[in-house]
Scaffold this motif. Sequence first.
Motif, PDB file in Angstrom:
ATOM      1  N   GLU A  59       0.829  -1.203   0.000  1.00  0.00           N
ATOM      2  CA  GLU A  59       0.000   0.000   0.000  1.00  0.00           C
ATOM      3  C   GLU A  59       0.867   1.258   0.000  1.00  0.00           C
ATOM      4  N   SER A  62       2.318   1.688  -3.453  1.00  0.00           N
ATOM      5  CA  SER A  62       1.292   2.150  -4.383  1.00  0.00           C
ATOM      6  C   SER A  62       1.036   3.647  -4.212  1.00  0.00           C
ATOM      7  N   ASN A  65       4.016   5.611  -5.586  1.00  0.00           N
ATOM      8  CA  ASN A  65       4.007   5.648  -7.050  1.00  0.00           C
ATOM      9  C   ASN A  65       2.944   6.609  -7.570  1.00  0.00           C
TER      10      ASN A  65
END
Length: 90
Positions: A59, A62, A65
């Motif tokens: 998480e 993510s 990113n």
Amino acid sequence: MKTAVAFLAGVASGWMARSTVDNSRGAVVSVATAAFDLVAWTRRVIATEREYLSDLVAEARSRANLHQAHSRRAADSGARPVADSREGHA
């Protein structure tokens, strides 16, 4: 006299231990079973915690990113990146 009392105490404690445990093999098997159960429980707990940590890392990766993609898009367009709504509020 002390030797006789110590001897009798040893015999009595041995007798009591022998009467509470059927035989030494049964006691060893019981202890080994408990040890295997403990190992299995420990492995389950470690696997659960490892999965939880892996989810946290995924998480975070993510979100990082996504944040980088927004920053790159904003830099490419010449606009200022939009601040996260949680930033700046104390």
